[in-house]
Write an enzyme that holds these catalytic residues in place. Structure first.
Site, PDB file in Angstrom:
ATOM      1  N   ARG A 117       0.851  -1.199   0.000  1.00 47.16           N
ATOM      2  CA  ARG A 117       0.000   0.000   0.000  1.00 47.16           C
ATOM      3  C   ARG A 117       0.871   1.228   0.000  1.00 47.16           C
ATOM      4  NH1 ARG A 117      -4.760   0.661   4.292  1.00 47.16           N
ATOM      5  NH2 ARG A 117      -3.013   1.001   5.672  1.00 47.16           N
ATOM      6  N   THR A 121      -1.216   7.518  -0.734  1.00 43.21           N
ATOM      7  CA  THR A 121      -2.507   7.363  -1.421  1.00 43.21           C
ATOM      8  C   THR A 121      -3.314   6.202  -0.856  1.00 43.21           C
ATOM      9  OG1 THR A 121      -1.642   5.822  -3.059  1.00 43.21           O
ATOM     10  CG2 THR A 121      -1.439   8.168  -3.562  1.00 43.21           C
ATOM     11  N   ASP A 213       0.023  -3.042  12.406  1.00 40.53           N
ATOM     12  CA  ASP A 213       0.559  -3.411  11.095  1.00 40.53           C
ATOM     13  C   ASP A 213       0.905  -4.892  11.107  1.00 40.53           C
ATOM     14  OD1 ASP A 213       2.501  -3.940   8.957  1.00 40.53           O
ATOM     15  OD2 ASP A 213       2.378  -1.794   8.617  1.00 40.53           O
ATOM     16  N   ASP A 216       4.509  -5.935   9.878  1.00 42.20           N
ATOM     17  CA  ASP A 216       5.553  -5.575  10.840  1.00 42.20           C
ATOM     18  C   ASP A 216       5.509  -6.474  12.074  1.00 42.20           C
ATOM     19  OD1 ASP A 216       6.662  -3.629   9.278  1.00 42.20           O
ATOM     20  OD2 ASP A 216       5.626  -1.962  10.253  1.00 42.20           O
TER      21      ASP A 216
END
Ligand code: PRP
Ligand code: URA
Length: 222
Positions: A117, A121, A213, A216
């Site tokens: 991603r 944006t 995340d 991560d």
């Protein structure tokens, strides 16, 4: 404010979504969300959740009869019809789900879709695509723990369809309402299996309450 995941919405708002409410799924999900869960346990939980979600997602696979000789007589058994299933993790975080699904479907083939991603944006940028050539004849299960804005999911499913796939299921661990709606609008034939439908996305496109995340936390990067 009601912070219940998925509060204020009913299943009818998300006709393509199956939320797996099995007690073991919900127990493991709570551990996964916990910010103090270390990388090793996080990775094990993602695997275990993938196994349990895949059990649900494969419940409608087509069967065909097969003759079986038991030690006592012949009987009719059933086996999954057609060519081997294809698991398609979306890199990176989807990789964490592969072993868990293979535990249930050891003969499955594994394709890969590379997407990330864009931080500004939030739109997906694709960098890798590889699946078996005879896609039209196989069932596909896309794996990605997080269905957030849905951009990655729409892109992945579109790529699979361009390659010829027609039977596609989507397995995630946490889904946001916006992502489920966006995927359903683009690909209403794709059923989504998730451990949770969370409340919303925050301004940075993270699922709330979510788990942070996923890539991560899985791979210990940050
Ligand atoms: C995360 C996640 C999904 C995507 C979901 O990946 O694993 O692929 O974001 O977001 P979306 O629904 O808004 O598209 P990320 O882009 O962070 O890449 P990574 O797995 O390499 O960390
Ligand atoms: N990707 C993640 O890893 N987590 C989110 O909450 C949203 C996208």
């Amino acid at each position: 404010m009601d912070t219940t995941p998925g509060a204020g919405r009913s299943a009818a708002d998300f006709p393509t979504l199956v939320v797996v409410r099995h007690p073991l799924v919900q127990h493991k999900l709570a551990l996964l969300r916990d910010r103090s869960t270390p990388t090793k346990i996080f990775s094990e939980l993602v695997e275990e959740l993938a196994t349990l979600l895949a059990y649900e997602a494969t419940s409608d696979l087509a069967l065909e009869p097969v003759a079986v000789d038991t030690p006592l007589e012949q009987t009719t058994g059933y086996r999954v019809r057609g060519k081997k299933l294809v698991l398609v993790p979306i890199l990176r975080a989807g990789l964490g789900m592969v072993t868990g699904v293979l535990r249930l479907v050891p003969s499955a083939r594994v394709g890969h879709i590379g997407l990330y991603r864009d931080h500004d944006t939030l739109e997906p940028v694709d960098y890798y695509f590889r699946v078996p050539g005879d896609a039209a004849e196989r069932d596909f299960i896309v794996l990605d723990p997080m269905l957030a804005t849905g951009g990655s999911a729409v892109s992945a499913v579109s790529s699979l369809k361009r390659a010829g796939a027609t039977r596609i299921r989507y397995l995630c661990i946490v889904a946001a309402p916006a992502g489920v709606t966006r995927l359903a609008a683009a690909h209403p034939d794709v059923r989504v299996y998730s451990a949770a439908l969370d409340r919303e996305l925050n301004a940075h496109g993270y699922i709330m309450p979510g788990l942070g995340d996923a890539g991560d936390r899985l791979f210990g990067t940050r």
